[in-house]
Write an enzyme that holds these catalytic residues in place. Structure first.
Site, PDB file in Angstrom:
ATOM      1  N   TYR A 146       1.249  -1.033   0.108  1.00 52.55           N
ATOM      2  CA  TYR A 146       0.120  -0.003  -0.191  1.00 52.55           C
ATOM      3  C   TYR A 146       1.322   1.141   0.081  1.00 52.55           C
ATOM      4  CZ  TYR A 146      -3.845  -2.575   1.654  1.00 52.55           C
ATOM      5  OH  TYR A 146      -5.263  -3.769   1.502  1.00 52.55           O
ATOM      6  N   LYS A 153       3.222 -15.038   2.115  1.00 59.00           N
ATOM      7  CA  LYS A 153       3.201 -16.198   0.512  1.00 59.00           C
ATOM      8  C   LYS A 153       4.698 -16.570   0.029  1.00 59.00           C
ATOM      9  CE  LYS A 153       0.301 -16.863  -2.833  1.00 59.00           C
ATOM     10  NZ  LYS A 153      -0.113 -18.820  -3.298  1.00 59.00           N
ATOM     11  N   ASP A 177      -3.353 -18.056   1.353  1.00 57.43           N
ATOM     12  CA  ASP A 177      -4.759 -19.094   1.132  1.00 57.43           C
ATOM     13  C   ASP A 177      -4.654 -20.056   1.691  1.00 57.43           C
ATOM     14  OD1 ASP A 177      -2.034 -20.313  -0.058  1.00 57.43           O
ATOM     15  OD2 ASP A 177      -2.397 -20.717  -1.826  1.00 57.43           O
ATOM     16  N   ASP A 212      -5.624  -6.968   5.926  1.00 60.35           N
ATOM     17  CA  ASP A 212      -6.850  -5.791   5.591  1.00 60.35           C
ATOM     18  C   ASP A 212      -7.849  -7.094   5.087  1.00 60.35           C
ATOM     19  OD1 ASP A 212      -8.171  -3.801   4.782  1.00 60.35           O
ATOM     20  OD2 ASP A 212      -6.981  -3.395   2.863  1.00 60.35           O
ATOM     21  N   ASP A 265     -11.363  -8.599   7.377  1.00 58.69           N
ATOM     22  CA  ASP A 265     -12.078  -8.608   6.944  1.00 58.69           C
ATOM     23  C   ASP A 265     -12.826 -10.301   6.336  1.00 58.69           C
ATOM     24  OD1 ASP A 265     -12.676  -6.128   7.355  1.00 58.69           O
ATOM     25  OD2 ASP A 265     -13.082  -5.443   4.698  1.00 58.69           O
TER      26      ASP A 265
END
Ligand code: NAD
Length: 368
Positions: free
Chosen positions: A143, A193, A225, A249, A253
């Protein structure tokens, strides 16, 4: 007299002022037992700040926050500011305050409250007992990395973002995760990852090295994943989940949906010298000013503030127990399914304040 903790209260827009007022009410009830503990200082942020000062984060607000032990925030935004220039959008206030206070770690607890287990997107039996703390790196990663932008090359446009993690950025958030695990069930799952990304390979190396300094904390690594699957398959197996800005992020959620009650969830953003506590929901303009908003996420944010910034664990726990007790009794605000007549924002705040005060009193040894 003990010195008072300065709390910056930035109520913001929409339901922000309504839910923040209830959090302050509950903190005042705590003072009935603990004695004077807090000094509240109010500042503007978001759309109301744009209207009054032409800035979503006025200098005076920054000064109040810099001078405080912690910041309690409501929510910002609303349709009346949607067409403002980007630098005058209320959300800018939020992004700027996080940067100005150097808040590099974001905590999102996702705990399934037993009496609300049937609100989860999953079957109640699968989620019952879930109690996860997502620890997300907040100031680095894709980001913020450069180069970034949309460029033209060989006659077509390309969009570029860059994931960068420096060792010290991983170290400081990983230390927080291990320390937080020690206050919980001593388990950290670090999510990356590393099979594809070099930034993740470095992340994993650094976390593994730091983990050796916390031999009492069990460390496990998962690819993002796989973690996304395991959160659905075995949510109760997680304690602290440590991860990067973007993965955090998304996973926070996902974890919030396990609880099914996004309107009840608090969050904390911590830096070296400051911390900011806020509900994860927005300013809910559709119900603002109607005494209908659920104040529990704001109140639970105040409980996190007591735990992580002010080291008042008894009071934090009293508030959390009060919330669970009241929900177990069937008390509900309008957006939650329930049989009884919905409770107003202020009534819910009153009930938590009275119950938390009673619980805290019962925790203290009686004076002879
Ligand atoms: P929202 O979270 O404000 O509302 C989504 C839905 O949930 C609405 O139906 C709302 O009524 C309901 N809801 C939210 N909080 C509730 C509560 N405490 N009690 C009962 N119902 C609740 O999200 P949105 O509608 O996408 O955004 C509205 C505004 O909030 C926008 O301007 C957005 O930019 C802003 N926003 C701010 C923050 C923040 O301040 N951290 C976060 C998200 C959105």
């Amino acid at each position: 007299m003990q010195s008072l903790h300065r709390i910056a209260v930035l109520a913001g827009d929409g339901i922000g002022p309504e839910v923040t007022a209830e959090a302050v009410k509950v903190l005042k009830a705590i003072e009935e037992v603990s004695g004077p503990a807090f000094r509240f200082q109010y500042g503007l942020i978001g759309g109301c700040a744009v209207d009054q000062t032409a800035s979503p984060l006025p200098a005076e607000t920054i000064a109040i926050c810099n001078n405080a032990s912690a910041v309690l925030l409501g929510a910002v935004g609303g349709p009346q500011w949607d067409n403002k220039r980007p630098e005058l959008r209320p959300e800018q206030g939020l992004l700027q305050i996080r940067q100005r206070l150097g808040l590099y770690v974001n905590l999102r607890p996702a705990k399934v409250i037993d009496s609300l287990a049937n609100m989860s997107a999953l079957k109640p039996d699968r989620v019952r007992g879930t109690d996860i703390l997502i620890v997300r790196e907040l100031m680095g990663g894709i980001y913020f990395g450069n180069p970034r932008g949309i460029f033209a090359k060989n006659g077509e446009r390309l969009g570029v973002n860059t994931e960068i993690y420096r060792e010290h950025e991983v170290e400081r958030v990983a230390h927080r995760a291990f320390q937080l695990a020690r206050l919980r069930r001593n388990k950290v799952t670090s999510v990356d990852k590393a099979n594809v990304l070099e930034s993740s390979r470095l992340w994993r190396e650094v976390v593994t090295r730091l983990g050796r300094s916390y031999p009492d904390v069990e460390l496990k690594h998962l690819y993002v994943d796989n973690c996304a699957m395991q959160l659905i398959d075995k949510p109760t197996s997680f304690d602290v989940v440590l991860t990067t800005n973007m993965f955090g992020d998304i996973l926070s959620d996902e974890a919030a949906m396990l609880t099914g009650s996004i309107g009840l969830l608090p969050s904390a953003s911590l830096g070296e010298h400051s911390a900011l506590y806020e509900p994860i929901h927005g300013s809910a303009p559709d119900i603002a000013g109607r005494n209908r908003a659920n104040p529990l996420a704001a109140i639970a944010s105040a409980a996190l503030m007591l735990r992580y910034s002010l080291h008042m664990e008894d009071a934090a726990s009293a508030i959390e127990q009060a919330i669970e007790r009241i929900l177990k009794r069937g008390v509900r605000t309008a957006e939650l399914p329930g049989k009884a007549r919905p409770s107003s924002t202020t009534r819910m705040g009153d009930l938590v304040a009275q119950t938390a005060e009673k619980i805290l009193k019962s925790m203290r040894p009686k004076k002879k």
